[in-house]
Design a protein around this motif. Sequence first.
Motif, PDB file in Angstrom:
ATOM      1  N   ARG A  67      42.340  11.695  96.980  1.00  0.00           N
ATOM      2  CA  ARG A  67      41.818  12.951  96.442  1.00  0.00           C
ATOM      3  C   ARG A  67      40.363  13.187  96.857  1.00  0.00           C
ATOM      4  O   ARG A  67      39.839  14.284  96.679  1.00  0.00           O
ATOM      5  CB  ARG A  67      41.904  12.952  94.913  1.00  0.00           C
ATOM      6  CG  ARG A  67      43.259  12.613  94.352  1.00  0.00           C
ATOM      7  CD  ARG A  67      44.277  13.687  94.595  1.00  0.00           C
ATOM      8  NE  ARG A  67      45.515  13.403  93.865  1.00  0.00           N
ATOM      9  CZ  ARG A  67      46.564  14.214  93.821  1.00  0.00           C
ATOM     10  NH1 ARG A  67      46.515  15.361  94.469  1.00  0.00           N
ATOM     11  NH2 ARG A  67      47.650  13.880  93.154  1.00  0.00           N
ATOM     12  N   PHE A  68      39.712  12.148  97.376  1.00  0.00           N
ATOM     13  CA  PHE A  68      38.290  12.239  97.701  1.00  0.00           C
ATOM     14  C   PHE A  68      38.057  12.420  99.201  1.00  0.00           C
ATOM     15  O   PHE A  68      36.939  12.232  99.681  1.00  0.00           O
ATOM     16  CB  PHE A  68      37.570  10.993  97.184  1.00  0.00           C
ATOM     17  CG  PHE A  68      37.580  10.912  95.680  1.00  0.00           C
ATOM     18  CD1 PHE A  68      36.556  11.473  94.940  1.00  0.00           C
ATOM     19  CD2 PHE A  68      38.645  10.336  95.005  1.00  0.00           C
ATOM     20  CE1 PHE A  68      36.575  11.442  93.554  1.00  0.00           C
ATOM     21  CE2 PHE A  68      38.683  10.289  93.625  1.00  0.00           C
ATOM     22  CZ  PHE A  68      37.645  10.856  92.895  1.00  0.00           C
ATOM     23  N   GLY A  69      39.102  12.823  99.926  1.00  0.00           N
ATOM     24  CA  GLY A  69      38.955  13.085 101.344  1.00  0.00           C
ATOM     25  C   GLY A  69      40.078  12.455 102.136  1.00  0.00           C
ATOM     26  O   GLY A  69      41.090  12.001 101.584  1.00  0.00           O
ATOM     27  N   GLU A  70      39.895  12.426 103.422  1.00  0.00           N
ATOM     28  CA  GLU A  70      40.874  11.847 104.333  1.00  0.00           C
ATOM     29  C   GLU A  70      40.169  10.853 105.250  1.00  0.00           C
ATOM     30  O   GLU A  70      38.938  10.867 105.372  1.00  0.00           O
ATOM     31  CB  GLU A  70      41.538  12.956 105.166  1.00  0.00           C
ATOM     32  CG  GLU A  70      42.466  13.859 104.372  1.00  0.00           C
ATOM     33  CD  GLU A  70      43.710  13.142 103.848  1.00  0.00           C
ATOM     34  OE1 GLU A  70      44.084  12.102 104.438  1.00  0.00           O
ATOM     35  OE2 GLU A  70      44.297  13.626 102.853  1.00  0.00           O
ATOM     36  N   PRO A  71      40.943   9.960 105.890  1.00  0.00           N
ATOM     37  CA  PRO A  71      40.316   9.007 106.820  1.00  0.00           C
ATOM     38  C   PRO A  71      39.425   9.712 107.830  1.00  0.00           C
ATOM     39  O   PRO A  71      39.773  10.767 108.371  1.00  0.00           O
ATOM     40  CB  PRO A  71      41.520   8.344 107.495  1.00  0.00           C
ATOM     41  CG  PRO A  71      42.613   8.438 106.468  1.00  0.00           C
ATOM     42  CD  PRO A  71      42.400   9.752 105.770  1.00  0.00           C
TER      43      PRO A  71
END
Length: 815
Positions: free
Chosen positions: A564-568
């Motif tokens: 939920r806090f971003g993507e790789p």
Amino acid sequence: MQIIRHMVQADRLLLETTSGRIMLVPYSNKIIRIRYTLEAEFSTQESLMITGLPDSKIPFTVEDRDSHLLFSTTELAIRILKKTGAFTYLDASGAVLTKEPDRRGKTLVPMEVTKSVFDESANIEAGQGADGLRVRADNVRKVIDRKAFHTKLEFEWMEDEALYGLGSHEEGVMNLRGTHQYLYQQNMKAVVPALVSTRGYGIVVDSYSMMTFRDDAFGSYIWTEVDDEMDYYFIHGPEMDSIVHGIRELTGKAPMLPKWTFGYVQSKERYTSQEELIAVVREYRERGLPLDCIVLDWKSWTGELWGQKTLDPERFPDPKAMVEELHRMNARLMVSIWPIMNPQSDNNKEMNENNCLLGNQATYDAFQEKGRQLYWKQANEGLFVHGIDAWWCDCTEPFEADWHGSIKLEPEQRMQINTEEAKLYLDPEFINAYSLLHSKGIYEGQRQTTESKRVVNLTRSAYAGQHRYGTVTWSGDIAANWETLRKQIPAGLNFCATGSPYWTVDIGAFFVQNKPDLWFWNGDYDTGIQDMGYRELYARWFQYGSFLPMFRSHGTDTPREVWRFGEPGEPIYDAIVKFLRLRYELMPYIYSLSAHVHHYDYTFMRALSFDFRHDPNTYNIGDQFMFGPAFLVNPVIEPMYYNSNSDVLEGVKKTRDVYLPVGTAWYDFWTNRIFEGGRMIEAEAPLDRIPLYVKAGSIVPMGGSIQFAEQRTDDNRHIRVYTGQYGTFDYYEDEGDNYNYEKGAYALIPMVWDEENRTFIIKEREGSYPGMRQNQSFNLTFLGVRDGDGSLKEAEKKTQIYYTGNYIEIMVKDL
């Protein structure tokens, strides 16, 4: 209080005074119990917190001198003024540890104890509070039950000493000197009535009523509201670990928690169905993100049947199959249970039929053994039988009464309203002990049911001795802002200083948004994870949480799963994942420390004075701590990239000040750069890093890339040796989740770095357990070399050995 006469008996000293009787009993050479009463006889009431017994073979002497008596063991002495009865506490050399005022140190004030009578005039009303169902009674008649005492134990603390302990409190004070604290159970208070001092002593007060600690203009003392007598223990260390050892001698050992407990625990308010729980764990596995436990929070029951210990069959149609699927994915399930039950629920009705409810007819009576056994029966038949792995005993301060309104009341008002509410239903002498007894029932019930699964119980309240029941305490329903993050660090350090080893927080805080009509719902991020300011705060909280005894995310208002806090490839996501993986790489070190907690009464979340008591510069530092013997952890506690509402910060340094304690060299964990101790440095702290230092002489076993704590891979174990001074470490392994370790089913591999001879020693393995690897490879990394001038310089040497359980010596002459 004048001493009239003294009587030396085989195992104690009795003092007759002009104002009551005092008894001194040595429990060991380093622990003395002191009791004071105005009654003709001492109380025969059994302690709820103390399990240790006095050693009747401890030799002691009593010298009768002109002005005082001197009571002495080989390690500790108490000088007692004949004129006033005041105590001075001394070590074996005669040095003063602390003292009571010469005029008088102990006071008992008679008082009347009332109890509630719930007759037909009492009104009972149920309502929904911010943290669950609350059932309250009013128009309750009070009658006088007995006589007891207010107690007051005074001290003259030394100018150069720091005091720690008393539990976990939201104010975030580190050194308790010059402060005061009200000790009662409340959502963001977890009370443990123990103090430890940098002068090398500790005090445990055997009392369960509301208490006050003061070291301010009103005096320096510990006051209890209701007690049959004054009863406390004085412990000499002098080292902090020795004091904690003494506390656990009195209150019981901390059992081993299962290995998975030290992995990552994913929680939020709340997962609502069988499918959702399984889907979240499956996504962790598909993304290759380590995870060990998922949590089922409140309202897992049917409809409004609050506290019913069965799962809603519509949302959880096959609990056994659900748990089996989670286990197949190598994840555990923790389920929230409550001591308060809706009067319409089957659990409540069964409690009522057995007279096991308190006066509000909704909260079970944990002070009754019958009540504890029935509570476990319900939890077992409704939940544990399906295979769940851990308990979340929420709301273990079940009578909180001030969580409403837009204004936070004054501390004295909060103390008054909450303790008076508790005293409606509980004996005023025992209002702090509910969680202790509740935890006892869960622990004893599960252990009688099975020995194959260790008890894990996450609780919101605590008390001295509760750790012996497999509990982890968390700091309550805190709010998301940087000030709260900062205050959590000293709150946890003070809790662990009391001898209670397992503490944690809601990573990211429980309340994220701000609701002006509720004083406690005061987070700074109304859009939750959409706010880059919250993402930065969460990442820093996550980094801090990766060095707590339990590593657990939880909260309301916004999701908490890692993705939920971003993507790789995105900075915040990558920063979070970096520390998630680091936690698992450190699992061999962490699990070994948990064994040290059980076997050696160790503390692995450590205020700096635990290891650097003779460095006064450490006494007031509340935002740095030791994680075991090796790591100096320095969380970032200020924003560097964003304010709330995703406002970008400009010109903010990406560093934080770090004090490196004196007496050792320190390695930067990230760069291996070496710093001498005894100074403040400005440490680099970009988003993907917190300042993390390793003490010279540390031996750190590490693992490879794993997805859950008990995963066994073919990867070699990695042992990092940070040279520079002599060091030892006992590497521990066992089966991970049963009680066979109590029968000796575990293995220790003692490791030694001999700095003088530049030799690393792996000693013969001690013990064994089923499934143990007889042979394993170790990848060794030696860091640091002595230069010609004797200073420690950066260098690195790697080698590999094959360990078969036999003694090995490796000489490292040059790196």
